[in-house]
Write a protein that holds these residues in place. Structure first.
Motif, short mmCIF file in Angstrom:
data_model
loop_
_atom_site.label_atom_id
_atom_site.label_comp_id
_atom_site.label_asym_id
_atom_site.label_seq_id
_atom_site.Cartn_x
_atom_site.Cartn_y
_atom_site.Cartn_z
N GLN A 12 1.86 11.48 4.40
CA GLN A 12 2.24 10.53 3.35
C GLN A 12 1.01 9.93 2.66
OE1 GLN A 12 4.83 7.79 5.41
NE2 GLN A 12 6.65 8.99 4.92
N ARG A 13 -0.13 9.92 3.34
CA ARG A 13 -1.33 9.32 2.75
C ARG A 13 -2.22 10.33 2.05
NH1 ARG A 13 -3.85 4.86 6.90
NH2 ARG A 13 -4.01 6.63 8.32
N SER A 27 -3.11 -0.63 4.08
CA SER A 27 -1.97 -0.96 3.21
C SER A 27 -0.80 -0.01 3.44
CB SER A 27 -2.40 -0.92 1.75
OG SER A 27 -2.74 0.41 1.36
N HIS A 28 -1.09 1.20 3.91
CA HIS A 28 -0.01 2.15 4.19
C HIS A 28 0.91 1.60 5.28
CE1 HIS A 28 2.07 5.93 5.09
NE2 HIS A 28 1.82 5.66 6.38
N TRP A 29 0.31 0.98 6.33
CA TRP A 29 1.14 0.46 7.42
C TRP A 29 1.94 -0.75 6.98
CZ3 TRP A 29 1.14 4.21 10.59
CH2 TRP A 29 -0.01 4.94 10.88
N ARG A 30 1.43 -1.51 5.98
CA ARG A 30 2.23 -2.63 5.45
C ARG A 30 3.47 -2.12 4.75
NH1 ARG A 30 -2.40 -4.83 3.43
NH2 ARG A 30 -1.82 -4.23 1.32
N ARG A 31 3.35 -0.99 4.07
CA ARG A 31 4.51 -0.43 3.36
C ARG A 31 5.44 0.33 4.30
NH1 ARG A 31 0.31 1.12 0.01
NH2 ARG A 31 0.58 3.31 0.61
N HIS A 32 4.93 0.75 5.45
CA HIS A 32 5.74 1.52 6.41
C HIS A 32 5.63 0.88 7.80
CE1 HIS A 32 4.70 4.36 3.16
NE2 HIS A 32 5.92 4.86 3.37
N PRO A 33 6.22 -0.29 7.98
CA PRO A 33 6.10 -0.97 9.28
C PRO A 33 6.74 -0.19 10.43
CG PRO A 33 7.71 -2.07 7.87
CD PRO A 33 7.01 -1.07 7.01
#
Length: 819
Positions: free
Chosen positions: A264-265, A13-19
């Motif tokens: 960030q995670r 989900s982190h990569w969805r928020r930070h494409p």
């Protein structure tokens, strides 16, 4: 399993928020995998071609018997050895010209050919009678048939006789024609002579070699590596070095992207740990996530690598053909291991780039908090250790320069210099920025330099990538420029005649000479000839030079004895090429013996000359002496001295009178233009890899700046609060990036010149046998400095623009959520 999938979904989900971060990570892995796999595809294609050449009729991978001193020996020895139990098969090798194009002629005896000689036994067995009986058949590769402009079944002429009909054989290496040995002896005018005897692997009892052949033959054991492979090792090592450099530069991007994502995670990881996820399970899922992304990036990178290899293959083939005479097919044919290796290198690269973050994740306490500022700061102790390591690496480089004596040692010197420079770069930047801080007087200026020092740990990897890319560009650019300048001067000396003619046969050459003597515009006819021989167990060319002022005034002698040209006339002296002199440690005044049909030819060396681009060693002798010692030498080559205004009409008259085409007659300007085109194409691969490496370094700098952008807000918000505008803060951030990039580029210039010196004085000498003069090109250095600053400007543009347009609420929020 379900638990693992839920944890993986949370992490993804982190990569969805930070494409943008996901794109950066994938770009880094794709670029690293693409260039590495592309280079390996080119190397594999070339080595497949070498294997094909080595396996054709028993190259160096088959045991053979060769003459002790002469290039050929009597066929009677073959008969005697067969009767003594030796499983030998005769071969005769020579060069012929078909319509002015040189090809290699092989004569074989298909009945006795050993079964283990590659794919050769199948050749000629399909219709043995047609192959061995007059007029016979001449086997040719499809590529060679295409180059000659002939069709299957054609019967061209060479050496004054009509050749057998051409028949296509796909397994043959390009540039080779194969006939029955009896027919080859007629074509080459070497009756009853053979070049070597291939030795089969039969274990039947046999007599001792000395008891049959005495001292006339020597046994050459099979070699796992062909002569062509050894000769081209330097070229492939150079390509591999470029691929490896770009691979590591791409990993810098991956490291920055993973480092930012980890920081960030941290709250997400802390929450997962607090919910009962063990550190081991969390790290396992992180590795699973990384491997999944690496698989996707690896597959895309392999496709990109294939297209890179396909685009560069024509230039690589032209380089290998021009430098070494190696024939490389023009289409890629890759083995499954290439695809598997590409996927593996992508996964291993991603794990290596993420090693630090994965280590932090497994050691992270449950109640830890995000500390981006601490993550960025470099420890002083580590900086000192890194600098000490750099000095140690420089000491290793100095030792290799002093005691190393191989091509591998030359590349090791380059690697050590660049590694040492990369390690010491943070200390150089630290010293330069500290000096700026001490020189500043106003508070904002002091903060500017101090904050730049604080950013170094976050930017150091990207700046190292920029340093290496710039140094390689400077080094290779200087080497190519030095080579180009030297090559042009050398070309003027070697191509001194105004018109060059290559007749189809000796008879036609005689007619052309008689016709030219009647032409008033022809000031001089300069015959030339070449013969093949051996020296020190390696093939050499023997070049015949006419005694004329054209050669005396222009031949590129590097060193010579007194009255060298006068001493060349009697035929007991010679000039040797620089690479032959270096390989055999020859000097002016030394004596050599060259095998000739009538026995060894003793010669004294009276000069050493430059012979760039020739894969073989070469000696130059008087033309008349060459034709006496090698009476079978084709007399088809000649040069003409003609006034410039008469060149074009004379060439047109020659073409009309004798049916010559552009391959048989050419003027000096045309040949120089073609030589320069080949030269530029030779280095186009290097230029492409240079540009790609520099582009990847720019992306690495961009990702590092994006990584630092959010974590720097706590340092910038107080300055905004006390009155500095967002636009001024953005300008200061841009200026800081440009400052560190400028210092890095200035450090890269002397490093690049040192790299160029290593390439010219060490690597070139070991790889090719010649040493080029070192030239510095100030305009080129200024251009690269401008390119470096432009790359830094482009990399900083996005983070700076974001800061300039940032809403005040975002800056105020820093104080609300003070860390």
């Amino acid at each position: 399993m379900k638990r693992v999938l839920w944890i993986l979904a949370v992490l993804l989900s982190h990569w969805r928020r930070h494409p943008m971060q996901l794109a950066t990570l994938l770009i880094g892995l794709i670029s690293a995998t693409a260039l590495w796999s592309g280079v390996q595809a080119l190397n594999q294609q070339a080595r497949n071609a070498y294997d094909r050449a080595a396996a054709t009729f028993g190259g160096s991978r088959t045991a053979m018997l060769v003459g002790q001193d002469a290039a050929t020996f009597p066929q009677k020895l073959f008969v005697d050895l067969r009767r003594a139990g030796w499983p030998v098969s005769p071969m005769l090798e020579g060069s012929i010209q078909i319509d002015g194009r040189g090809v290699r002629l092989l004569g074989i005896e298909p009945v006795t050919l050993p079964s283990e000689v590659g794919n050769a036994p199948a050749v000629g067995r399909g219709d043995l009678l047609a192959f061995v009986t007059p007029p016979g058949e001449m086997l040719v590769a499809p590529e060679t048939l295409r180059d000659l402009g002939l069709k299957e079944g054609a019967r061209p002429e060479a050496n004054g006789m009509t050749l057998p009909p051409l028949r296509v054989q796909g397994e043959l290496t390009p540039g080779v024609l194969v006939v029955d040995i009896g027919i080859a002896q007629q074509i080459l005018k070497l009756p009853g002579q053979v070049s070597r005897l291939l030795v089969g692997k039969s274990k039947a009892p046999r007599a001792a070699l000395e008891s049959v052949a005495g001292e006339k033959l020597r046994l050459v054991e099979p070699n796992a590596e062909s002569d062509l492979e050894r000769l081209t090792d330097s070229f492939h090592l150079n390509l591999t070095a470029f691929g490896l450099l770009s691979f590591f530069v791409g990993l810098f991007i991956v490291n920055s992207a993973i480092g930012l994502a980890f920081e960030q995670r941290l709250p997400m990881l802390r929450t997962l740990r607090a919910c009962g996820v063990s550190a081991r399970l969390l790290n396992t899922v992180l590795v699973l996530e990384l491997v999944s992304l690496a698989l996707v990036a690896g597959l895309i990178g392999l496709v990109c690598g294939y297209f890179i290899a396909a685009a560069l293959l024509p230039d690589v083939a032209a380089s290998l053909r021009g430098l070494y005479g190696a024939q490389i097919p023009g289409q890629l044919s890759l083995k499954p291991v290439w695809w598997l290796a590409g996927i593996a290198i992508s996964i291993l690269g991603a794990l290596a780039a993420a090693a630090a973050s994965l280590t932090k994740a497994i050691r992270m306490p449950v109640l830890t908090t995000a500390q981006p500022q601490a993550w960025q700061q470099a420890q002083r102790r580590w900086l000192m250790f890194q600098s000490a390591a750099a000095l140690a690496v420089f000491a290793v480089a100095a030792g290799l320069i002093r005691f190393g004596d191989s091509l591998i040692a030359g590349f090791a010197v380059l690697a050590a210099l660049m590694l040492g420079a990369a390690l010491i770069l943070p200390m150089v930047l630290q010293i330069a920025l500290a000096f700026g801080q001490r020189s500043a007087r106003k508070p904002v200026g002091i903060w500017f330099w101090a904050d730049s020092r604080q950013q170094l740990s976050g930017l150091s990897l990207a700046l190292m990538a920029l340093l290496l890319a710039l140094a390689v560009n400077v080094g290779v650019g200087t080497m190519v420029g030095s080579f180009n300048r030297t090559f042009l001067v050398w070309l003027d000396g070697r191509l001194a005649s105004d018109v060059y003619i290559n007749a189809a046969s000796d008879a036609q050459a005689t007619e052309i000479k008689a016709w030219l003597r009647q032409r008033r515009e022809v000031e001089a006819i300069l015959p030339g000839g070449r013969a093949d021989s051996q020296l020190g167990g390696a093939p050499i060319e023997v070049l015949g030079l006419p005694d004329h002022a054209t050669y005396r005034d222009n031949w590129p002698l590097l060193e010579s004895a007194a009255n060298a040209w006068v001493r060349l006339r009697p035929g007991d002296t010679c000039f040797v090429s620089e690479q032959l002199a270096r390989r055999m440690k020859l000097a002016v005044g030394d004596h050599i013996e060259v095998p000739a049909p009538g026995g060894n030819w003793p010669l004294e060396i009276v000069g050493i000359y430059a012979d760039y681009g020739n894969p073989k060693g070469q000696i130059a002798v008087n033309y008349a002496a060459l034709t006496r010692r090698f009476p079978q030498t084709p007399l088809t080559r000649m040069g003409l001295r003609v006034a410039p205004d008469n060149i074009a009409p004379l060439i047109a008259a020659l073409q009309q009178q004798f049916g010559l085409d552009d391959r048989n007659v050419a003027d000096q300007a045309t040949m120089k233009t073609e030589s320069k085109r080949i030269f530029n194409r030779t280095f186009s691969v290097t230029s492409a890899l240079n540009a790609f490496t520099l582009g990847v370094a720019g992306i690495a700098l961009l990702t590092s700046l994006l990584t630092l952008a959010n974590s720097r807000l706590p340092q910038l918000a107080p300055l905004w609060a006390i009155g500095l505008t967002r636009r001024r803060l953005a300008a200061l951030e841009l200026l800081k990036t440009m400052a560190v990039a400028l210092i890095t580029a200035l450090f890269a210039l002397p490093l690049g010149l040192l790299v160029a010196w290593c390439l010219l004085a060490i690597v070139n000498v070991k790889a090719f046998g010649w040493r080029l003069p070192f030239h510095v090109f100030p305009l080129q250095l200024i251009e690269l400095l401008a390119v470096a600053l432009l790359a830094a400007l482009c990399a900083a543009a996005l983070p700076v623009a974001r800061l300039a347009r940032m809403q005040p609420a975002s800056l105020i929020r820093i104080f609300v959520n003070e860390r």
